[in-house]
Design a protein around this motif. Structure first.
Motif, PDB file in Angstrom:
ATOM      1  N   TRP A   1      -1.335  -1.769  -6.756  1.00  0.00           N
ATOM      2  CA  TRP A   1      -1.724  -0.624  -5.992  1.00  0.00           C
ATOM      3  C   TRP A   1      -2.581   0.275  -7.198  1.00  0.00           C
ATOM      4  O   TRP A   1      -2.114   0.349  -8.041  1.00  0.00           O
ATOM      5  CB  TRP A   1      -0.674   0.045  -5.508  1.00  0.00           C
TER       6      TRP A   1
ATOM      7  N   LEU B   1      -8.449  -3.790  -3.471  1.00  0.00           N
ATOM      8  CA  LEU B   1      -7.157  -4.601  -3.585  1.00  0.00           C
ATOM      9  C   LEU B   1      -6.705  -4.784  -2.224  1.00  0.00           C
ATOM     10  O   LEU B   1      -6.073  -5.678  -1.995  1.00  0.00           O
ATOM     11  CB  LEU B   1      -6.322  -3.567  -4.464  1.00  0.00           C
TER      12      LEU B   1
ATOM     13  N   GLY C   1      -3.404  -7.099  -3.254  1.00  0.00           N
ATOM     14  CA  GLY C   1      -2.826  -5.682  -2.683  1.00  0.00           C
ATOM     15  C   GLY C   1      -1.643  -5.776  -2.017  1.00  0.00           C
ATOM     16  O   GLY C   1      -0.967  -4.714  -1.686  1.00  0.00           O
TER      17      GLY C   1
ATOM     18  N   GLN D   1      -8.409   0.692  -4.588  1.00  0.00           N
ATOM     19  CA  GLN D   1      -7.402   0.326  -3.670  1.00  0.00           C
ATOM     20  C   GLN D   1      -7.964  -0.186  -2.368  1.00  0.00           C
ATOM     21  O   GLN D   1      -7.507  -1.331  -1.737  1.00  0.00           O
ATOM     22  CB  GLN D   1      -6.686   1.577  -3.141  1.00  0.00           C
TER      23      GLN D   1
ATOM     24  N   THR E   1       0.672  -1.216  -0.054  1.00  0.00           N
ATOM     25  CA  THR E   1      -0.154   0.093   0.007  1.00  0.00           C
ATOM     26  C   THR E   1       0.885   1.192  -0.094  1.00  0.00           C
ATOM     27  O   THR E   1       0.484   2.269  -0.813  1.00  0.00           O
ATOM     28  CB  THR E   1      -0.957   0.084   1.208  1.00  0.00           C
TER      29      THR E   1
END
Length: 587
Positions: A403, A413, A419, A410, A294
């Motif tokens: 990402w 994900l 993710g 997001q 992330t």
């Protein structure tokens, strides 16, 4: 004078004992018969699942349907055989009870999966032609994805529930053969849940992410596992993809030489700085040291935008082993002086190229060419069905991370394996992780191997999660002279040629703290920091060819010691051996 008969009270006791023994014998017989039947039915489920996997992989959906029907019938029969009151009563017996409960729980999970996951998956397979996948002139027809999102969602929910339930089976309390079967089922359900979860996420996200509502651009970062970073490897090459209404094109290719170190580092989290200083914020190659994608994905996007301008919609990071999986679908490819197949492409990209092509600048050109021809083959000449399988396998191995700059995408994900986020501990599982980051300054991780062992339990009244990592340098004894200087690092960063120097970070369950830390039985200085609510313990180890080291940490408190432990780890060239053992407490 006695008439030889027992008193009435004693006769009643005798009759009662006799009746109870008869009932017990009948119950034992009943349970034995039903147990044998249940095991037979579950074996048929296992055999049918193997056959079904082969049949679907071959695209033979006509044969898959009756196989699935038989699996459902066998699973339902096993569930029925292990859910009557007598079976349930035997589940309460000390020592033997956990075995009865485990068989019943396995049967129930198999029944639920076959009904709630297998059926909708076959409906998807019937309605969605994997043989074409909507490919037309290098573009993907996005319309079918919206149609399959709902049944995939149903299957995903069922498999997620099954994954939670199978984690809660107390395998340690069962007999070894049953414990092994539970372990196999956990692996199978986890694999299925990961793959179906990724497919569901793809069905939901792809229509917009592939430009269905307007053109999109994505940075593609290709990682080299021969020089490890937390999410797979050092960024070796990088490119920009454009997606417009399902058509994907390669727009720009670049190398790390196009991204000189920044004088002022990009913003980083406190945990990243504690583990790696500001290097991920200054050097493109080190961004993938960041444990949580992330943060890493957003940082890669910022570097691309800072160098080339514009705004990107997302970042996709893949490692070199993904090429091996994809080439199983594309077939052999030629780039530079090499002709690569699925069997040798990893060796070429992570080892052979450095001996055959000493000039790093030419290596970068060959890496770019390899990426270009693989992308072209995947988008135009590959079997779409095999491509889906290759991508699903890569995702399940943690070798694909995505990402998105779009908040809603997001969020979805980050909750999936794609993710690359560190998941939160849950009611049915806690997570520990092992992060590998090379500091040799070469490409020696082609020769490194790992094994990871976990255990959980209670020592001296303290719930404990035990994590043990063994790290080995398998390079040849004469690596200092037989391997290229570019591979060994040639001592440039203070590491003797042939030696591997690695930062090994191990994080525990949320809220847990390390009660003991040792390396090869001795204590030594370590780095510690917090990764969210998790303590990370990081060692720096140096291994000459043939050497091995073992790091052992016992975490206590927080979420430690109470639930099944799932292991997350840096994707390596060779997948690590992961085992779970009973906790051995020491005084």
């Amino acid at each position: 004078m006695s008439d030889g008969r027992l008193p009435v009270r004693r006769r009643w006791i005798g009759w009662a004992v006799g009746i109870l023994l008869s009932i017990l014998l009948l119950a034992l017989g009943w349970v034995s018969v039903r147990g044998i039947g249940a095991v037979n039915e579950l074996q048929k489920v296992a055999d049918g699942a193997t056959q079904l996997k082969t049949t679907i992989s071959a695209g033979d959906l006509e044969s898959a349907t009756p196989i699935a029907a038989r699996i459902a019938a066998n699973a339902a029969s096993a569930h029925d055989l292990t859910s009557d009151p007598i079976w349930q009563a035997f589940g309460a017996i000390p020592w033997l009870g956990p075995n009865f409960r485990a068989v019943g729980e396995i049967a129930e999970i198999a029944d639920n999966v076959s009904t709630d996951a297998l059926t909708p998956l076959l409906e998807v397979a019937a309605d969605f032609d994997l043989a074409s996948l909507g490919f037309s002139g290098g573009a993907i027809d996005l319309a079918p994805f919206a149609e399959i999102a709902e049944p995939l969602g149903v299957a995903n929910t069922a498999l997620s529930t099954a994954q939670s339930e199978v984690r809660q089976i107390d395998a340690d309390a069962t007999l070894p053969p049953l414990a092994e079967a539970i372990g196999q089922m956990r692996s199978a359900v986890t694999e299925a849940a990961t793959v179906v979860g990724s497919l569901h996420g793809a069905a939901v996200l792809l229509p917009t992410m592939l430009g269905g509502e307007g053109p999109r651009t994505y940075v593609l970062a290709m990682q080299n596992n021969a020089e490890l970073r937390s999410s797979g490897g050092i960024i070796g090459s990088i490119a920009l993809l454009r997606a417009d209404n399902g058509k994907i094109s390669l727009q720009t290719q670049a190398s790390t030489r196009d991204f000189p170190p920044l004088d002022t580092a990009l913003p980083l989290s406190d945990s990243t700085i504690a583990l790696f200083d500001d290097r991920p914020g200054r050097y493109l190659q080190n961004i993938t040291s960041i444990p949580d994608f992330t943060e890493a994905g957003a940082t890669i996007a910022a570097r691309w935008e800072g160098r080339f301008g514009g705004t990107v919609d997302g970042v996709i990071a893949v490692d070199a082993v993904v090429a091996e999986n994809l080439m199983a679908a594309t077939g052999d490819l030629a780039f530079g002086p090499f002709t690569a197949s699925a069997d040798n492409v990893t060796d070429i990209l992570l080892s052979e190229i450095y001996a055959a092509v000493p000039d790093p600048a030419v290596q970068d050109q060959i890496f770019a060419k390899a990426a270009s021809v693989l992308f072209s083959a995947a988008m135009s000449g590959a079997d779409p069905q095999a491509m889906v399988g290759a991508l699903a396998k890569s995702a399940a191995e943690g070798r694909v991370r995505i990402w998105s700059a779009h908040e809603d995408e997001q969020e979805l994900l980050a909750s999936s394996a794609l993710g690359g986020a560190i998941p939160a501990d849950s009611d049915d599982a806690t997570y520990v992780g092992v992060l590998m980051n090379d500091t040799t300054g070469g490409k020696m991780d082609y020769y490194t191997r790992a094994s990871i062992t976990t255990a959980m339990g209670n020592c001296s009244g303290s719930p404990t999660t035990h994590v043990q990592v063994t790290w080995t340098n398998t390079a040849p004894a004469d690596a200092a002279t037989s391997l290229p200087a570019y591979v060994t690092g040639d001592g440039v960063y203070g590491v003797p040629a042939g030696t591997v120097r690695t930062l090994i970070g191990i994080y525990g369950p949320e809220g847990a703290t390390p009660a003991s830390i040792d390396r090869d039985g001795a204590e030594e200085g370590v780095q510690t920091t917090l990764l969210g609510d998790r303590v990370v313990v990081q060692h720096e180890v140096s291994l000459a060819p043939g050497e091995s080291t073992t790091i052992t940490i016992n975490f206590e408190g927080g979420e430690a010691g109470n639930r099944l432990t799932e292991v997350l780890h840096t994707p390596l060239v060779a997948a690590p051996e992961i085992t779970q053992e009973p906790l051995q407490c020491t005084s």
